[in-house]
Design an enzyme around this catalytic site. Structure first.
Site, mmCIF file in Angstrom:
data_model
loop_
_atom_site.group_PDB
_atom_site.id
_atom_site.type_symbol
_atom_site.label_atom_id
_atom_site.label_comp_id
_atom_site.label_asym_id
_atom_site.label_seq_id
_atom_site.Cartn_x
_atom_site.Cartn_y
_atom_site.Cartn_z
ATOM 1 N N LYS A 41 9.205 -12.643 1.651
ATOM 2 C CA LYS A 41 8.529 -11.962 0.526
ATOM 3 C C LYS A 41 8.565 -10.449 0.735
ATOM 4 O O LYS A 41 8.820 -9.972 1.852
ATOM 5 C CB LYS A 41 7.087 -12.464 0.436
ATOM 6 C CG LYS A 41 6.224 -12.109 1.648
ATOM 7 C CD LYS A 41 4.889 -12.830 1.623
ATOM 8 C CE LYS A 41 4.069 -12.496 2.855
ATOM 9 N NZ LYS A 41 2.835 -13.296 2.943
ATOM 10 N N TYR A 270 2.531 22.588 2.350
ATOM 11 C CA TYR A 270 1.418 22.603 1.386
ATOM 12 C C TYR A 270 0.076 22.790 2.090
ATOM 13 O O TYR A 270 -0.169 22.190 3.143
ATOM 14 C CB TYR A 270 1.350 21.264 0.652
ATOM 15 C CG TYR A 270 2.410 21.056 -0.395
ATOM 16 C CD1 TYR A 270 2.599 21.978 -1.428
ATOM 17 C CD2 TYR A 270 3.207 19.913 -0.381
ATOM 18 C CE1 TYR A 270 3.567 21.764 -2.409
ATOM 19 C CE2 TYR A 270 4.167 19.690 -1.347
ATOM 20 C CZ TYR A 270 4.346 20.625 -2.359
ATOM 21 O OH TYR A 270 5.280 20.400 -3.313
HETATM 22 C C1 LIG Z 1 2.774 -13.762 4.271
HETATM 23 C C2 LIG Z 1 2.435 -15.137 4.644
HETATM 24 C C3 LIG Z 1 2.962 -15.706 5.829
HETATM 25 C C4 LIG Z 1 3.721 -14.902 6.860
HETATM 26 O O1 LIG Z 1 2.795 -14.214 7.668
HETATM 27 P P1 LIG Z 1 3.232 -13.451 9.009
HETATM 28 O O2 LIG Z 1 1.940 -13.125 9.659
HETATM 29 O O3 LIG Z 1 3.990 -12.231 8.596
HETATM 30 O O4 LIG Z 1 4.062 -14.376 9.810
HETATM 31 C C5 LIG Z 1 2.733 -17.050 6.047
HETATM 32 N N1 LIG Z 1 2.002 -17.797 5.186
HETATM 33 C C6 LIG Z 1 1.460 -17.278 4.066
HETATM 34 C C7 LIG Z 1 0.661 -18.154 3.170
HETATM 35 C C8 LIG Z 1 1.633 -15.928 3.771
HETATM 36 O O5 LIG Z 1 1.086 -15.415 2.664
#
Ligand SMILES: *Cc1c(COP(=O)(O)O)cnc(C)c1O
Length: 377
Positions: A41, A270
């Site tokens: 993701k 800045y």
């Molecule tokens: C994002 C997510 C993961 C992965 O988590 P990590 O800590 O990056 O391994 C796994 N399960 C769900 C439901 C998530 O939303």
């Protein structure tokens, strides 16, 4: 884009050998029959979702998790093979696309399942049922056995799996461990009850990265690994039960665009927040906060690597540029490459994230889409 415009200004380098190493490391601690569900993701936590997924397909990974329908569709359009689970919610009006693109939807609660039951679908919708054991984000509560059992009887869904998510698995603090052990126990009790009620629960999964590192003994069908697959821990100098020899996949690089001498008493950038207390030599680098490099690293003695030596960021980080003190760098010229995130401890994702008050997951996933992604090896 013009094909020959490469490494013009600021970019991300992806080391696929390191990704392979991390996959092997994860495999080495999970049970033989457990498979990795690669969490890709948010553009694979900034690493480039399609490139990462294609490579993972090549090395035999056939299970993926995304957050959204669009991410799933993108993977399919780019020819990614295997199972793709959408971890988040999909609007009811778009459920048809989950089927068109052969994706798997998470059932976020009983009411959602009942709404899906009313849809006129051309095929059964493939789903995993999410059970809430304490995260209280999505999932039907593990106590609602009646509601859960009813979900398993719905005719237009095909249940391929059942899962939960741990909310404190990164902590080795006694209370958190107790809470996590309870989540795990409640999940198993719940699925055992459902099995006795003749519900076909499908594959089961519980652990994300820290679930794997701190509860490696669990025997599930999948582990949903994100951050450790990318070779970094969420926090700087973190303690975990299992320590893996993971290697960071991503480096963040940019080029020097201008060099100048600054006299004692002059200010930089800045707000004139940095005042030179002696004559110094500075360089402007073509990367800024719009690229995802956090602005709150300004005036924090944040280091970057140039030609094998460390230089410090001076003045406020701008949207597209930042300035570094290169007085102590022996040899430097325009278009030299600066590494802002890399494998070295001082510029590790963990160090940079912690300096900017966040975790590596946020730092990496926010790296901007203006950055070109280049794969090594
Ligand atoms: C994002 C997510 C993961 C992965 O988590 P990590 O800590 O990056 O391994 C796994 N399960 C769900 C439901 C998530 O939303």
């Amino acid at each position: 884009m013009e094909k020959d415009i490469k490494q013009n200004r600021a970019w991300i380098e992806i080391n696929l050998d390191n990704l392979n190493n991390n996959i092997e490391q994860i495999k080495s601690i999970i049970p033989k029959d457990t498979k990795i569900m690669a969490v890709v993701k948010a553009n694979a936590y900034g690493h480039g979702m399609v490139k990462v997924a294609k490579y993972l397909n090549r090395i035999g990974i056939n299970n993926f998790a995304v957050a959204t329908l669009s991410e799933g569709i993108m993977l399919r359009k780019k020819g990614i093979k295997g199972n793709i689970l959408i971890l988040g919610y999909t609007d009811l009006k778009n459920i048809k696309y989950v089927i068109t693109y052969r994706l798997i939807q998470t059932i976020v609660d009983y009411e959602y399942a009942k709404e899906i039951e009313k849809l006129d679908l051309k095929q059964k919708l493939k789903v995993h049922i999410k059970i809430n054991t304490g995260m209280n984000r999505v999932g039907e509560n593990y106590k609602n056995i009646d509601k859960l059992a009813k979900i398993y009887k719905i005719k237009n869904i095909k249940i391929l799996g059942t899962y939960t998510h741990l909310c404190s698995s990164d902590s080795l603090n006694e209370n958190d461990v107790l809470f996590t052990r309870n989540q795990i126990e409640n999940f198993y009790n719940c699925i055992n009850t459902l099995k006795r009620l003749n519900c076909n629960i499908g594959k089961i999964h519980i652990q994300a990265s820290y679930g794997v590192l701190n509860y490696p003994e669990l025997q599930c069908d999948y582990v949903r690994t994100g951050i450790i697959m990318y070779g970094v821990y969420s926090n700087y100098k973190e303690n975990t039960k299992i320590k893996l020899d993971i290697k960071p996949v991503l480096s963040l690089k940019a080029k020097i665009t201008t060099l100048k001498e600054i006299a004692k008493g002059e200010t930089i950038g800045y707000g004139r927040t940095f005042v030179a207390d002696k004559n110094i030599k500075i360089a402007t680098v073509g990367i800024g906060y719009a690229d995802g490099y956090p602005r709150n690293l300004s005036n924090q003695n944040t280091e970057v690597l140039v030609n094998g030596e460390y230089a410090t960021i001076v003045g406020r980080i701008c949207m597209d540029q930042l300035i570094i003190d290169v007085s102590n760098i022996k040899s430097i010229k325009r278009e030299d490459i600066v590494t802002l995130i890399g494998k070295e401890e001082k510029i590790s994702a963990e160090k940079i994230a912690s300096k900017s008050g966040t975790i590596t997951n946020e730092l990496l996933s926010r790296l901007g889409n203006r950055l070109e992604i280049i794969t090594l090896n």
